[in-house]
Design a protein around this motif. Structure first.
Motif, short mmCIF file in Angstrom:
data_model
loop_
_atom_site.label_atom_id
_atom_site.label_comp_id
_atom_site.label_asym_id
_atom_site.label_seq_id
_atom_site.Cartn_x
_atom_site.Cartn_y
_atom_site.Cartn_z
N ILE A 9 16.60 15.08 15.50
CA ILE A 9 15.30 15.38 16.09
C ILE A 9 15.48 15.60 17.59
O ILE A 9 16.02 14.76 18.29
N ALA A 10 15.04 16.79 18.04
CA ALA A 10 15.24 17.15 19.44
C ALA A 10 14.53 16.17 20.36
O ALA A 10 13.47 15.64 20.02
N ASP A 11 15.11 15.94 21.53
CA ASP A 11 14.59 14.96 22.48
C ASP A 11 13.12 15.16 22.85
O ASP A 11 12.38 14.20 22.97
N GLN A 12 12.73 16.44 23.00
CA GLN A 12 11.34 16.67 23.45
C GLN A 12 10.32 16.32 22.36
O GLN A 12 9.14 16.22 22.64
N ASP A 13 10.78 16.16 21.13
CA ASP A 13 9.87 15.80 20.04
C ASP A 13 9.88 14.31 19.73
O ASP A 13 9.28 13.86 18.76
#
Ligand code: ADP
Ligand code: MG
Length: 259
Positions: A9-13
């Motif tokens: 899961i990408a950091d911004q999410d």
């Protein structure tokens, strides 16, 4: 959740990330491991419920995320400002209902006129508009908890951490609080991490339910809740899912008892 899934899961999410978090308490010569190697990710904007038997480390986990406590090992990352709500309303007895709700706004230096508006709005939302000038001791337990709910929203948190906030309420009041919390969450898009030992409540509220095992606490299962909103606690889907989660919880408790 498996570490590789969490990493995907990408950091911004991500609102909250725990990586191999350990917390042991020393009491005299013995040491109690409250949490052992917890890794999890709470997606931004999600409503995640944590369920587990009493004493399994739920409050410990929330306190670590809130920054009220430090892990013995591992890493806790939180994106954005956190707000907190506990089982006890923890209101200031010498302040009026309005002043209690206003406090987080004052601390953030929100201008007076705007504060007044916000307090009125929030008190309306929890149906306490007529009680603004009362003191906490003049209210019932359910009403005090509604003030605490309004105050937690006044924190304008990106991440709302809730530790069994409705556990002491009667069923009817709890129902109303569920509706209010759900609508605020939908309106603001904040992330909610909600701890409860009540599986049905978790199925009523959550997008996801994480199951924590006992001593030492670990995440043993994650359930996606695909039940349409708005939900009611008596919905059949809510009942069916709680039966499944409860069975899994019972298995964990039995396994723990055998050790
Ligand atoms: P839960 O919130 O799930 O009921 P807690 O996080 O409060 O569980 O507690 C988890 C475990 O850690 C329990 O065994 C508890 O006795 C222990 N514990 C919690 N806080 C402390 C503390 N300050 N000192 C010693 N032990 C603690
Ligand atoms: Mg607790």
């Amino acid at each position: 959740m498996a570490a590789d899934v969490a990493a995907a899961i990408a950091d911004q999410d991500v609102a909250i990330r725990l990586e191999s978090v350990h917390r042991a308490y020393r009491t005299g010569r013995t040491s109690v491991t409250a949490l052992e190697g917890i890794s999890l990710v709470v997606p931004r904007g999600s409503f995640t419920c944590i369920v587990g038997a009493s004493g399994c480390g739920k409050s410990t986990m929330l306190n670590l995320i809130a920054g009220l406590d430090q892990p013995s090992a591992g890493k806790v990352t939180v994106h954005g400002r956190t707000g907190l709500m506990f089982q006890e309303s923890a209101l200031f007895p010498w302040l009026t209902v309005a002043a209690n709700v206003e406090l987080p706004l004052k601390l953030r230096k929100v201008p007076r006129v705007r504060r007044r508006e916000r307090v009125a709005e929030l008190l309306d939302l929890v149906h306490l508009g007529d009680f603004a000038k009362k003191r906490p001791h003049e209210l019932s337990g359910g009403m005090r908890q509604r003030v605490a709910l309004a105050r937690s929203f006044a924190q304008d948190a990106d991440v709302l951490l809730m530790d069994e906030p409705f556990a002491a309420l009667d069923a009817m009041t709890r129902d109303t609080m569920h509706d209010e919390l759900e609508s605020i969450w939908q309106r603001t898009g904040c992330t909610v991490l909600f701890v409860t030992h009540n599986v049905r409540e978790a199925a009523r509220l959550g997008d996801r339910i994480m199951l924590l095992s006992s001593r030492p606490g670990r995440v043993v299962d994650t359930f996606d809740v695909a039940i349409e909103r708005p939900r009611r606690i008596e919905d059949r889907g809510v009942g069916e899912l709680s039966t499944i989660v409860t069975a899994r919880l019972r298995e964990e408790v039995a396994r723990h008892g055998r050790r």
